[in-house]
Scaffold this active site. Structure first.
Site, PDB file in Angstrom:
ATOM      1  N   GLU A 177       0.809  -1.231   0.000  1.00  0.00           N
ATOM      2  CA  GLU A 177       0.000   0.000   0.000  1.00  0.00           C
ATOM      3  C   GLU A 177       0.837   1.273   0.000  1.00  0.00           C
ATOM      4  O   GLU A 177       1.233   1.761   1.063  1.00  0.00           O
ATOM      5  CB  GLU A 177      -0.931   0.021   1.228  1.00  0.00           C
ATOM      6  CG  GLU A 177      -1.812   1.274   1.256  1.00  0.00           C
ATOM      7  CD  GLU A 177      -2.722   1.360   2.476  1.00  0.00           C
ATOM      8  OE1 GLU A 177      -2.552   0.577   3.424  1.00  0.00           O
ATOM      9  OE2 GLU A 177      -3.594   2.234   2.478  1.00  0.00           O
ATOM     10  N   LYS A 219      -2.576  -2.198  -2.975  1.00  0.00           N
ATOM     11  CA  LYS A 219      -3.600  -1.326  -2.394  1.00  0.00           C
ATOM     12  C   LYS A 219      -3.245   0.090  -2.812  1.00  0.00           C
ATOM     13  O   LYS A 219      -2.242   0.655  -2.351  1.00  0.00           O
ATOM     14  CB  LYS A 219      -3.625  -1.478  -0.872  1.00  0.00           C
ATOM     15  CG  LYS A 219      -4.659  -0.598  -0.202  1.00  0.00           C
ATOM     16  CD  LYS A 219      -5.092  -1.160   1.133  1.00  0.00           C
ATOM     17  CE  LYS A 219      -5.962  -0.183   1.891  1.00  0.00           C
ATOM     18  NZ  LYS A 219      -6.662  -0.784   3.014  1.00  0.00           N
TER      19      LYS A 219
END
Ligand code: 13P
Length: 343
Positions: A177, A219
């Site tokens: 992420e 992500k």
């Protein structure tokens, strides 16, 4: 490591139009959300709240995995069930946030580096033994005058890649992420440039560290104008900029991209995800999914407000948001869903 299990888990996290529920707020972040609603900031209430979320009837119809926090995985539901078991019993894959938070990057005011690599190997072995099957590491990239610097992008990309390699070795699917923050008055074009550079650097580092792309989930943040930018772009413009950026940077071997919500309203996050899937479904090689925190939880936490008597209504609100985002994955979300009395 069982490579097949990792690939199967990565696929399962983005299959059947389901998405991931991010409920892994660190204690300071969870406390901040509680304080905003006047909810006492205690371990007991953090547990009650998360018990309410995970016992939502039918949640697994739209939610494939739940990201948990270290405190939560050591807690038990009111009836004595270990929290991780409750997640598995709900038909949901349990995951865990493993970064130790974003700290100031030395020599670079306004920029952060996520810590947590020291000792990570041992922590991952424990998490695997406890039954967790995927992990998350969040890096934050701020946009501002003269930032992000190359130093910030490279340091965070390197840490993300080392974390991802360690996860795969320990049998967990890494959720990678790199969040480009919405704060600021930058334009969508500026966000596009930064996001493109960040993603290029992250995938270069993932390649260097020999991370198996088929066994990870990206992500990503959507490509958006800054919160205080004068020009707020349309849903279609956001969808187009985001997909264009991802097509240029994310290899087709990655099974899925799950967006964070980053402070967007719940409805806007659903609309934007829907638009990407409506307009670009035939052009994209990966699943475009969601791994929202606030955009799934916000209506539910406001209804719950620290009082378990409100749990059934709060659960309906969570179910509704999860269902809306599942529809958005299929390009079937529309505003009429928000008018439904059932929500
Ligand atoms: P938000 O969707 O609230 O941004 O949270 C997602 C997340 O997991 C951030 O790390």
């Amino acid at each position: 490591m069982n490579p097949k299990e990792i690939l199967d888990t990565a696929k399962a996290l983005v299959s059947d139009s389901k998405g991931i529920l991010a409920m892994d707020e660190s204690n300071p972040t969870c406390n901040k959300r509680f304080a905003a609603l006047g909810i006492p900031r205690t371990a007991e209430l953090r547990l009650s709240y998360r018990e309410m979320l995970i016992t939502t009837p039918g949640l697994c119809e739209s939610i494939s995995g739940a990201i948990l926090y270290d405190e939560t995985i050591r807690q038990h539901l009111n009836d004595g069930t270990p929290f991780i078991k409750a997640v598995v019993d709900a038909g949901i894959i349990p995951g865990i946030k493993v970064d130790a938070g974003a700290k100031n990057l030395a020599g670079h005011p306004g920029e952060k580096i996520s810590e947590g690599l020291d000792g990570l190997n041992d922590r991952l072995a424990e998490y695997f033994k406890m039954g967790l099957r995927f992990a998350k590491w969040r890096a934050v990239i701020a946009i501002g005058s003269g930032i992000p610097s190359q130093a910030c992008i490279e340091a965070n990309a390197h840490a993300l890649a080392r974390y991802a390699a360690l996860c795969q070795e320990a049998g967990l699917v890494p959720i990678v992420e790199p969040e480009v923050l919405m704060e600021g008055d930058h334009t969508i074009e500026h966000c596009y440039e930064v996001t493109e550079e960040v993603l290029h650097t992250v995938f270069e580092q993932l390649y260097t560290q020999e991370v198996k792309l088929e066994g990870m989930i990206l992500k990503a943040s959507m490509v958006l104008p800054g919160l205080t930018c004068q020009k707020q772009n349309t849903v279609e413009e956001v969808a187009e900029a985001t997909v264009k950026c991802l097509l240029r940077t994310v290899p087709a071997a990655v099974p899925g991209i799950a967006f964070l919500s980053g402070g967007q309203s719940a409805e806007l996050a659903s609309e934007r995800l829907n638009s990407m899937n409506v307009r670009f479904k035939s052009q994209i090689p990966w699943a475009l999914s969601f791994s929202f925190g606030r955009a799934l939880q916000q209506p539910a936490i406001e209804i719950w407000s620290g009082n378990n008597l409100n749990s059934p209504v709060a659960q309906k609100a969570l179910y509704h948001r999860a269902n809306c985002n599942r529809a958005a994955r299929r390009g079937k979300y529309n505003n009429d869903m928000e008018k439904n009395d059932e929500k």
